[in-house]
Design a protein around this motif. Structure first.
Motif, mmCIF file in Angstrom:
data_model
loop_
_atom_site.group_PDB
_atom_site.id
_atom_site.type_symbol
_atom_site.label_atom_id
_atom_site.label_comp_id
_atom_site.label_asym_id
_atom_site.label_seq_id
_atom_site.Cartn_x
_atom_site.Cartn_y
_atom_site.Cartn_z
ATOM 1 N N ALA A 1 0.837 -1.203 0.000
ATOM 2 C CA ALA A 1 0.000 0.000 0.000
ATOM 3 C C ALA A 1 0.870 1.251 0.000
ATOM 4 O O ALA A 1 0.550 2.239 -0.670
ATOM 5 N N ALA A 2 1.981 1.222 0.722
ATOM 6 C CA ALA A 2 2.881 2.376 0.768
ATOM 7 C C ALA A 2 3.493 2.646 -0.604
ATOM 8 O O ALA A 2 3.608 3.799 -1.031
ATOM 9 N N GLU A 3 3.870 1.595 -1.309
ATOM 10 C CA GLU A 3 4.422 1.749 -2.649
ATOM 11 C C GLU A 3 3.366 2.315 -3.603
ATOM 12 O O GLU A 3 3.656 3.180 -4.431
ATOM 13 N N ALA A 4 2.130 1.851 -3.457
ATOM 14 C CA ALA A 4 1.041 2.353 -4.296
ATOM 15 C C ALA A 4 0.828 3.840 -4.060
ATOM 16 O O ALA A 4 0.698 4.618 -5.010
ATOM 17 N N GLU A 5 0.784 4.249 -2.818
ATOM 18 C CA GLU A 5 0.570 5.664 -2.510
ATOM 19 C C GLU A 5 1.743 6.512 -2.990
ATOM 20 O O GLU A 5 1.555 7.623 -3.494
ATOM 21 N N ALA A 6 2.961 5.994 -2.886
ATOM 22 C CA ALA A 6 4.134 6.724 -3.376
ATOM 23 C C ALA A 6 4.044 6.905 -4.894
ATOM 24 O O ALA A 6 4.326 7.984 -5.415
ATOM 25 N N TRP A 7 3.624 5.868 -5.610
ATOM 26 C CA TRP A 7 3.500 5.954 -7.057
ATOM 27 C C TRP A 7 2.420 6.961 -7.438
ATOM 28 O O TRP A 7 2.609 7.779 -8.330
ATOM 29 N N ARG A 8 1.295 6.903 -6.738
ATOM 30 C CA ARG A 8 0.207 7.839 -7.029
ATOM 31 C C ARG A 8 0.648 9.277 -6.771
ATOM 32 O O ARG A 8 0.346 10.184 -7.556
ATOM 33 N N ALA A 9 1.380 9.503 -5.688
ATOM 34 C CA ALA A 9 1.875 10.852 -5.379
ATOM 35 C C ALA A 9 2.827 11.332 -6.472
ATOM 36 O O ALA A 9 2.774 12.496 -6.890
ATOM 37 N N ARG A 10 3.697 10.447 -6.948
ATOM 38 C CA ARG A 10 4.624 10.819 -8.012
ATOM 39 C C ARG A 10 3.883 11.108 -9.310
ATOM 40 O O ARG A 10 4.254 12.015 -10.055
ATOM 41 N N ALA A 11 2.831 10.375 -9.593
ATOM 42 C CA ALA A 11 2.030 10.624 -10.798
ATOM 43 C C ALA A 11 1.338 11.981 -10.698
ATOM 44 O O ALA A 11 1.302 12.739 -11.679
ATOM 45 N N ARG A 12 0.796 12.306 -9.525
ATOM 46 C CA ARG A 12 0.150 13.606 -9.336
ATOM 47 C C ARG A 12 1.167 14.736 -9.469
ATOM 48 O O ARG A 12 0.889 15.775 -10.070
ATOM 49 N N GLU A 13 2.363 14.526 -8.929
ATOM 50 C CA GLU A 13 3.423 15.530 -9.033
ATOM 51 C C GLU A 13 3.819 15.745 -10.498
ATOM 52 O O GLU A 13 3.982 16.878 -10.949
ATOM 53 N N PRO B 1 -4.554 18.040 -15.564
ATOM 54 C CA PRO B 1 -5.342 17.361 -14.534
ATOM 55 C C PRO B 1 -5.157 15.849 -14.668
ATOM 56 O O PRO B 1 -5.026 15.313 -15.767
ATOM 57 N N VAL B 2 -5.126 15.167 -13.527
ATOM 58 C CA VAL B 2 -4.900 13.725 -13.537
ATOM 59 C C VAL B 2 -5.819 13.063 -12.518
ATOM 60 O O VAL B 2 -6.208 13.677 -11.525
ATOM 61 N N ARG B 3 -6.146 11.818 -12.783
ATOM 62 C CA ARG B 3 -6.874 10.998 -11.807
ATOM 63 C C ARG B 3 -6.050 9.746 -11.584
ATOM 64 O O ARG B 3 -5.636 9.088 -12.535
ATOM 65 N N THR B 4 -5.796 9.423 -10.316
ATOM 66 C CA THR B 4 -5.082 8.188 -10.009
ATOM 67 C C THR B 4 -6.066 7.207 -9.390
ATOM 68 O O THR B 4 -6.995 7.594 -8.692
ATOM 69 N N MET B 5 -5.846 5.929 -9.696
ATOM 70 C CA MET B 5 -6.726 4.871 -9.212
ATOM 71 C C MET B 5 -5.888 3.668 -8.827
ATOM 72 O O MET B 5 -4.798 3.477 -9.365
ATOM 73 N N GLN B 6 -6.416 2.872 -7.910
ATOM 74 C CA GLN B 6 -5.742 1.641 -7.525
ATOM 75 C C GLN B 6 -6.765 0.529 -7.419
ATOM 76 O O GLN B 6 -7.836 0.696 -6.856
ATOM 77 N N GLY B 7 -6.401 -0.620 -7.964
ATOM 78 C CA GLY B 7 -7.210 -1.831 -7.852
ATOM 79 C C GLY B 7 -6.283 -2.980 -7.541
ATOM 80 O O GLY B 7 -5.549 -3.426 -8.410
ATOM 81 N N GLY B 8 -6.251 -3.405 -6.303
ATOM 82 C CA GLY B 8 -5.315 -4.463 -5.918
ATOM 83 C C GLY B 8 -3.882 -3.985 -6.065
ATOM 84 O O GLY B 8 -3.508 -2.963 -5.510
ATOM 85 N N LEU B 9 -3.092 -4.698 -6.862
ATOM 86 C CA LEU B 9 -1.694 -4.336 -7.067
ATOM 87 C C LEU B 9 -1.489 -3.447 -8.291
ATOM 88 O O LEU B 9 -0.358 -3.093 -8.608
ATOM 89 N N LEU B 10 -2.558 -3.064 -8.964
ATOM 90 C CA LEU B 10 -2.463 -2.235 -10.159
ATOM 91 C C LEU B 10 -2.790 -0.788 -9.809
ATOM 92 O O LEU B 10 -3.820 -0.511 -9.198
#
Length: 76
Positions: free
Chosen positions: A5-17, A25-34
């Motif tokens: 979960a920490a890796e997912a949130e880090a990736w999402r934060a980097r995508a938003r940055e 504008p961007v939307r980030t989503m997570q489904g399981g490990l994707l």
């Protein structure tokens, strides 16, 4: 794909940055490990499309996270 979960949130934060640096504008989503990052708009003309493609490519290169590997060293 991410493994925690920490890796997912880090990736999402980097995508938003990255999207913020592109001014898009961007939307980030997570489904399981994707984890996905989707731009919510599109270029207005051919020049903007070319510039956007270059900017997105550079942003992706800067935010790469190493992929987990299996016991044989292959990416999963």
């Amino acid at each position: 794909m991410v493994t925690t979960a920490a890796e997912a949130e880090a990736w999402r934060a980097r995508a938003r940055e990255a999207a913020d640096k592109l001014g898009r504008p961007v939307r980030t989503m997570q489904g399981g490990l994707l984890v996905l990052a989707v731009l919510k708009d599109w270029p207005a003309n051919e020049l903007e499309r070319q510039l956007t493609d270059l900017q997105i490519g550079n942003a992706i290169k800067r935010m790469r996270i190493p992929l987990p590997t299996d016991a044989h060293g292959a990416s999963q």
